[in-house]
Design a protein around this motif. Structure first.
Motif, PDB file in Angstrom:
ATOM      1  N   GLY A 187      41.957  26.197  33.100  1.00 18.22           N
ATOM      2  CA  GLY A 187      41.363  25.152  32.261  1.00 18.22           C
ATOM      3  C   GLY A 187      39.844  25.092  32.322  1.00 18.22           C
ATOM      4  N   PRO A 188      39.250  25.036  33.521  1.00 19.76           N
ATOM      5  CA  PRO A 188      37.780  24.987  33.599  1.00 19.76           C
ATOM      6  C   PRO A 188      37.113  26.216  32.981  1.00 19.76           C
ATOM      7  N   GLY A 189      37.754  27.375  33.116  1.00 24.63           N
ATOM      8  CA  GLY A 189      37.198  28.584  32.523  1.00 24.63           C
ATOM      9  C   GLY A 189      37.195  28.531  31.006  1.00 24.63           C
ATOM     10  N   TRP A 190      38.299  28.030  30.427  1.00 27.30           N
ATOM     11  CA  TRP A 190      38.346  27.906  28.971  1.00 27.30           C
ATOM     12  C   TRP A 190      37.260  26.964  28.486  1.00 27.30           C
ATOM     13  N   GLU A 191      37.086  25.840  29.194  1.00 24.98           N
ATOM     14  CA  GLU A 191      36.056  24.874  28.814  1.00 24.98           C
ATOM     15  C   GLU A 191      34.674  25.508  28.849  1.00 24.98           C
ATOM     16  N   ARG A 192      34.405  26.227  29.916  1.00 26.80           N
ATOM     17  CA  ARG A 192      33.103  26.873  30.072  1.00 26.80           C
ATOM     18  C   ARG A 192      32.882  27.920  28.984  1.00 26.80           C
ATOM     19  N   LEU A 193      33.932  28.662  28.644  1.00 27.15           N
ATOM     20  CA  LEU A 193      33.825  29.680  27.605  1.00 27.15           C
ATOM     21  C   LEU A 193      33.525  29.038  26.253  1.00 27.15           C
ATOM     22  N   LEU A 194      34.216  27.954  25.921  1.00 28.81           N
ATOM     23  CA  LEU A 194      33.999  27.277  24.652  1.00 28.81           C
ATOM     24  C   LEU A 194      32.600  26.675  24.575  1.00 28.81           C
ATOM     25  N   GLN A 195      32.112  26.150  25.684  1.00 27.16           N
ATOM     26  CA  GLN A 195      30.745  25.626  25.707  1.00 27.16           C
ATOM     27  C   GLN A 195      29.742  26.737  25.435  1.00 27.16           C
ATOM     28  N   GLY A 196      29.987  27.918  26.023  1.00 29.38           N
ATOM     29  CA  GLY A 196      29.106  29.050  25.797  1.00 29.38           C
ATOM     30  C   GLY A 196      29.135  29.509  24.346  1.00 29.38           C
ATOM     31  N   TYR A 197      30.344  29.594  23.757  1.00 28.15           N
ATOM     32  CA  TYR A 197      30.448  29.968  22.356  1.00 28.15           C
ATOM     33  C   TYR A 197      29.689  28.980  21.467  1.00 28.15           C
ATOM     34  N   THR A 198      29.904  27.700  21.697  1.00 32.17           N
ATOM     35  CA  THR A 198      29.260  26.671  20.874  1.00 32.17           C
ATOM     36  C   THR A 198      27.744  26.780  20.942  1.00 32.17           C
ATOM     37  N   GLN A 199      27.225  26.957  22.138  1.00 29.41           N
ATOM     38  CA  GLN A 199      25.774  27.068  22.325  1.00 29.41           C
ATOM     39  C   GLN A 199      25.209  28.283  21.590  1.00 29.41           C
ATOM     40  N   GLU A 200      25.894  29.438  21.719  1.00 28.73           N
ATOM     41  CA  GLU A 200      25.396  30.662  21.100  1.00 28.73           C
ATOM     42  C   GLU A 200      25.513  30.628  19.572  1.00 28.73           C
ATOM     43  N   TYR A 201      26.626  30.077  19.066  1.00 29.59           N
ATOM     44  CA  TYR A 201      26.771  29.989  17.620  1.00 29.59           C
ATOM     45  C   TYR A 201      25.721  29.055  17.027  1.00 29.59           C
ATOM     46  N   ARG A 202      25.447  27.947  17.700  1.00 29.74           N
ATOM     47  CA  ARG A 202      24.411  27.027  17.213  1.00 29.74           C
ATOM     48  C   ARG A 202      23.036  27.683  17.229  1.00 29.74           C
ATOM     49  N   ARG A 203      22.814  28.537  18.212  1.00 27.07           N
ATOM     50  CA  ARG A 203      21.528  29.224  18.305  1.00 27.07           C
ATOM     51  C   ARG A 203      21.315  30.142  17.099  1.00 27.07           C
ATOM     52  N   LEU A 204      22.400  30.729  16.582  1.00 27.99           N
ATOM     53  CA  LEU A 204      22.308  31.651  15.455  1.00 27.99           C
ATOM     54  C   LEU A 204      22.200  30.929  14.117  1.00 27.99           C
ATOM     55  N   SER A 205      22.946  29.838  13.980  1.00 23.89           N
ATOM     56  CA  SER A 205      22.946  29.133  12.701  1.00 23.89           C
ATOM     57  C   SER A 205      23.541  27.737  12.874  1.00 23.89           C
ATOM     58  N   PRO A 206      23.021  26.744  12.119  1.00 22.64           N
ATOM     59  CA  PRO A 206      23.611  25.403  12.197  1.00 22.64           C
ATOM     60  C   PRO A 206      24.906  25.290  11.399  1.00 22.64           C
ATOM     61  N   ASP A 207      25.118  26.241  10.475  1.00 24.00           N
ATOM     62  CA  ASP A 207      26.286  26.167   9.586  1.00 24.00           C
ATOM     63  C   ASP A 207      27.185  27.389   9.770  1.00 24.00           C
ATOM     64  N   TRP A 208      28.491  27.130   9.908  1.00 23.09           N
ATOM     65  CA  TRP A 208      29.458  28.222  10.072  1.00 23.09           C
ATOM     66  C   TRP A 208      30.680  27.966   9.202  1.00 23.09           C
ATOM     67  N   LEU A 209      31.257  29.061   8.722  1.00 22.71           N
ATOM     68  CA  LEU A 209      32.481  29.026   7.927  1.00 22.71           C
ATOM     69  C   LEU A 209      33.497  29.957   8.574  1.00 22.71           C
ATOM     70  N   VAL A 210      34.764  29.795   8.213  1.00 22.79           N
ATOM     71  CA  VAL A 210      35.820  30.683   8.701  1.00 22.79           C
ATOM     72  C   VAL A 210      36.354  31.490   7.527  1.00 22.79           C
ATOM     73  N   LEU A 211      36.238  32.816   7.629  1.00 15.42           N
ATOM     74  CA  LEU A 211      36.677  33.721   6.561  1.00 15.42           C
ATOM     75  C   LEU A 211      38.006  34.357   6.949  1.00 15.42           C
ATOM     76  N   LEU A 212      38.997  34.239   6.062  1.00 12.52           N
ATOM     77  CA  LEU A 212      40.305  34.862   6.271  1.00 12.52           C
ATOM     78  C   LEU A 212      40.455  36.028   5.308  1.00 12.52           C
ATOM     79  N   GLN A 213      40.826  37.186   5.834  1.00 11.95           N
ATOM     80  CA  GLN A 213      41.010  38.380   5.018  1.00 11.95           C
ATOM     81  C   GLN A 213      42.329  39.058   5.399  1.00 11.95           C
ATOM     82  N   ALA A 214      43.019  39.586   4.391  1.00 11.88           N
ATOM     83  CA  ALA A 214      44.253  40.343   4.641  1.00 11.88           C
ATOM     84  C   ALA A 214      43.951  41.828   4.503  1.00 11.88           C
ATOM     85  N   THR A 215      44.368  42.608   5.493  1.00  9.49           N
ATOM     86  CA  THR A 215      44.183  44.052   5.438  1.00  9.49           C
ATOM     87  C   THR A 215      45.279  44.666   4.564  1.00  9.49           C
ATOM     88  N   PRO A 216      45.100  45.914   4.116  1.00  7.15           N
ATOM     89  CA  PRO A 216      46.151  46.578   3.321  1.00  7.15           C
ATOM     90  C   PRO A 216      47.481  46.669   4.071  1.00  7.15           C
TER      91      PRO A 216
END
Length: 206
Positions: A98-127
């Motif tokens: 549990g603590p590791g997952w929390e720490r990982l999510l905090q790291g992701y959030t910090q890094e994504y915010r550093r790159l851009s304030p706005d994010w979208l989720v793109l779904l694509q189907a492969t052939p």
């Protein structure tokens, strides 16, 4: 004593908490003063002194007789934690991860915010019918490219492998990670990265 088994509920709970075992670890290597371990771990002297007293009460640490200033050492080189009578397997894994997952999510959030304030989720189907899900920014969509971004690695996937292939993949990933651990720098100027590797049979598909 080289190894002791711990099944006392209070001690089990402490030993499944990585923030507490980090404080215990130095005493498992050699006898240490509270001041020395406080400096090594970055804990305040008073906070560590509290946990040292708690560790002693739980039977995990013992004071070295006649030492001045007082030194403490672990009662064993290894602790075998047995939570089976204290909690179900799901709770044990939750305590450990549990603590590791929390720490990982905090790291992701910090890094994504550093790159851009706005994010979208793109779904694509492969052939082949597989679904790809990835996080993108409006700028990436406008440029029709996901490259050139120093985003953290966050890949999820499901694949069919023979048992020996899965074993080989596991060993190759571990070997690569260990190679980089051996190259790791101790320089205070370097960035610290949080790493998680995972590979398991998918419960959804049995």
């Amino acid at each position: 004593m080289s190894r002791v088994t711990i099944d006392d509920p209070a001690a089990v709970e402490v030993l499944l908490d990585s923030s507490k075992t980090r404080l215990l670890a130095p005493f498992m290597l050699e006898a240490q003063t509270v001041a020395a371990v406080a400096e090594a771990t970055g804990y305040s002297h008073s906070a560590l002194a509290y946990w040292v007293k708690r560790f002693v009460k739980l039977g995990l640490l013992t004071e070295v007789e006649g030492s001045r200033p007082a030194q403490f050492r672990a009662v064993a080189l290894e602790f075998l934690v047995d939570p089976t009578r204290v909690m179900p397997l799901e709770d044990m894994l939750g305590h450990l991860n549990g603590p590791g997952w929390e720490r990982l999510l905090q790291g992701y959030t910090q890094e994504y915010r550093r790159l851009s304030p706005d994010w979208l989720v793109l779904l694509q189907a492969t052939p082949q019918g597989a679904l790809i899900r990835r996080e993108v920014t409006p700028l990436q969509l406008a440029q029709a490219s996901a490259g050139g971004w120093d985003a953290p690695l966050n890949e999820w996937g499901v694949m069919r492998l023979r048992r020996e292939q899965a074993r080989e993949l596991r060993e190759r990933m571990l070997a690569l990670v260990m190679e980089y651990f051996e190259q790791a720098s101790e320089s205070q100027g370097d960035e610290v990265y949080f790493l998680h590797l995972g590979l398991t049979r998918d419960a959804v598909h049995g």
